[in-house]
Design an enzyme around this catalytic site. Structure first.
Site, PDB file in Angstrom:
ATOM      1  CG  ASP A  17      -2.037   0.999   1.136  1.00 23.24           C
ATOM      2  OD1 ASP A  17      -2.410   1.369  -0.004  1.00 23.24           O
ATOM      3  OD2 ASP A  17      -2.545   1.419   2.187  1.00 23.24           O
ATOM      4  NE  ARG A  21      -1.455   6.618   1.303  1.00 23.01           N
ATOM      5  CZ  ARG A  21      -1.325   5.710   2.257  1.00 23.01           C
ATOM      6  NH1 ARG A  21      -0.946   6.079   3.462  1.00 23.01           N
ATOM      7  NH2 ARG A  21      -1.578   4.445   2.003  1.00 23.01           N
ATOM      8  CG  HIS A  34      -0.658   2.023  -9.222  1.00 20.64           C
ATOM      9  ND1 HIS A  34      -0.808   1.726  -7.889  1.00 20.64           N
ATOM     10  CD2 HIS A  34      -1.781   2.700  -9.582  1.00 20.64           C
ATOM     11  CE1 HIS A  34      -1.974   2.209  -7.463  1.00 20.64           C
ATOM     12  NE2 HIS A  34      -2.577   2.803  -8.471  1.00 20.64           N
ATOM     13  CG  LEU A 128       9.270 -17.214  -3.246  1.00 16.05           C
ATOM     14  CD1 LEU A 128       9.355 -17.224  -1.722  1.00 16.05           C
ATOM     15  CD2 LEU A 128       9.528 -15.805  -3.769  1.00 16.05           C
TER      16      LEU A 128
HETATM   17  C1  IPE Z   1      -5.327  -2.754   0.048  1.00 11.76           C
HETATM   18  O1  IPE Z   1      -5.031  -1.406  -0.149  1.00 11.76           O
HETATM   19  C2  IPE Z   1      -5.341  -3.467  -1.270  1.00 11.76           C
HETATM   20  C3  IPE Z   1      -4.049  -3.621  -1.932  1.00 11.76           C
HETATM   21  C4  IPE Z   1      -2.883  -3.239  -1.476  1.00 11.76           C
HETATM   22  C5  IPE Z   1      -4.087  -4.312  -3.191  1.00 11.76           C
HETATM   23  P1  IPE Z   1      -6.189  -0.318  -0.244  1.00 11.76           P
HETATM   24  O2  IPE Z   1      -5.506   0.991  -0.479  1.00 11.76           O
HETATM   25  O3  IPE Z   1      -7.203  -0.716  -1.232  1.00 11.76           O
HETATM   26  O4  IPE Z   1      -6.827  -0.380   1.225  1.00 11.76           O
HETATM   27  P2  IPE Z   1      -7.746   0.661   1.988  1.00 11.76           P
HETATM   28  O5  IPE Z   1      -8.819   1.093   1.051  1.00 11.76           O
HETATM   29  O6  IPE Z   1      -6.865   1.813   2.375  1.00 11.76           O
HETATM   30  O7  IPE Z   1      -8.231  -0.085   3.192  1.00 11.76           O
HETATM   31  C1  IPE Z   2      -1.733   0.180  -3.270  1.00 15.34           C
HETATM   32  O1  IPE Z   2      -1.482   1.540  -3.309  1.00 15.34           O
HETATM   33  C2  IPE Z   2      -1.960  -0.400  -4.642  1.00 15.34           C
HETATM   34  C3  IPE Z   2      -3.339  -0.829  -4.909  1.00 15.34           C
HETATM   35  C4  IPE Z   2      -4.310  -0.827  -4.031  1.00 15.34           C
HETATM   36  C5  IPE Z   2      -3.638  -1.274  -6.245  1.00 15.34           C
HETATM   37  P1  IPE Z   2      -2.662   2.595  -3.280  1.00 15.34           P
HETATM   38  O2  IPE Z   2      -3.057   2.897  -4.696  1.00 15.34           O
HETATM   39  O3  IPE Z   2      -3.769   2.160  -2.416  1.00 15.34           O
HETATM   40  O4  IPE Z   2      -1.927   3.853  -2.666  1.00 15.34           O
HETATM   41  P2  IPE Z   2      -2.523   4.896  -1.628  1.00 15.34           P
HETATM   42  O5  IPE Z   2      -3.027   4.113  -0.452  1.00 15.34           O
HETATM   43  O6  IPE Z   2      -3.623   5.632  -2.330  1.00 15.34           O
HETATM   44  O7  IPE Z   2      -1.360   5.758  -1.281  1.00 15.34           O
HETATM   45 MG    MG Z   3      -4.143   2.403  -0.444  1.00  9.91          MG
END
Ligand code: IPE
Ligand code: IPE
Ligand code: MG
Length: 246
Positions: A17, A21, A34, A128
């Site tokens: 995650d 940001r 991403h 792995l």
């Molecule tokens: C969780 O992250 C899903 C993945 C990392 C694929 P999100 O960004 O979707 O989670 P929330 O919405 O902050 O809980």
């Molecule tokens: C995790 O990063 C990747 C996916 C959920 C696909 P985010 O896209 O949720 O990044 P933030 O949480 O908005 O920073």
């Molecule tokens: Mg996120």
């Protein structure tokens, strides 16, 4: 106090995650976060293999992530196709066995075909095991397993009384693999976000503020060190765990 000596977790699960940001902090579109995250995936896979982790399960796209803006979803799907095209040969060279879990039938035919090719190509590898969760939700996984068992019971293949935790486990996406020992979540949030609900029952949890594109081998080592310092009691007392070691 003497601590648990099974130092390396067999199964590490990661909620990757913080890509959005990371991008925003640099004035860039979310998609560039991403893209930058792919490098962290590569590094984490290498680190896990080097440290003797047997199974690595990465959360790439949740069932709830379908609700994001259409352009973000479609650029993520394109990124998955591109990453598969670029990375599978190297994973194969490194003896990694690749698998995908989730509602894969919700993905495009092209992406499904690439996934199936990668799984087939790496199926005999003995290093792995890398599970990538795409269109995955923990509740979906459990509901699916329950439906399969109910179907078997209705068909008279199993007795209703035979439905227990082991039977349910055997119908989940990761059937046959051990539960997660360690969960890592980057990006600062301390929640599970519908990841491996069943398999995290006794996992050690490691949350870090580091955003996914900045996650690297040093951060992975920190998570493993946290794990190594834990006494895993599984409901027993610390004394019982100590005594069982002798
Ligand atoms: C969780 O992250 C899903 C993945 C990392 C694929 P999100 O960004 O979707 O989670 P929330 O919405 O902050 O809980
Ligand atoms: C995790 O990063 C990747 C996916 C959920 C696909 P985010 O896209 O949720 O990044 P933030 O949480 O908005 O920073
Ligand atoms: Mg996120």
């Amino acid at each position: 106090m003497h601590v648990e000596t099974a130092i390396v977790p067999s199964h590490v699960a990661v909620i990757m995650d913080g890509n959005g940001r990371w991008a925003r902090a640099r004035g860039k579109p979310r998609h560039s976060g991403h893209r930058a995250g792919v490098k962290s995936v590569r590094e984490t896979v290498e680190a896990a293999a080097e440290r003797g982790v047997q199974i690595l399960t990465l959360f790439a796209f949740s069932s709830e992530n379908w609700g994001r803006p259409e352009d973000e979803v479609s650029s993520l799907m394109r990124l998955f196709v591109e990453a598969l095209r670029r990375e599978v040969a190297e994973l194969h060279r490194n003896n990694v066995r690749l698998r995908f879990i989730g509602a894969l039938d919700q993905l495009s035919d092209g992406l499904q075909a690439k996934m199936a090719d990668a799984v087939e190509k790496t199926a005999q590898n003995t290093g792995l095991t890398l599970n990538i969760a795409v269109a995955y939700g923990g509740r979906w996984d459990i509901a699916n397993a329950a439906r399969k068992l109910a179907g078997k019971a209705v068909a008279g293949e199993i007795d209703v009384d035979a439905i227990d935790a082991d039977a349910l486990s055997g119908e989940l996406q990761l059937a046959g693999l051990p539960d997660a020992d360690l969960l890592i979540r980057t990006g600062g949030e301390q929640r599970i976000s519908n990841f491996l609900l069943w398999h995290l029952a006794y996992a050690e949890l490691w949350f870090t503020d580091v955003l996914w594109p900045e996650f690297d081998k040093a951060e992975f080592a920190r998570a493993l060190a946290h794990f190594a310092g834990k006494q895993r009691r599984f409901g027993q007392t610390g004394d019982q765990v100590e005594a069982a070691k002798c």
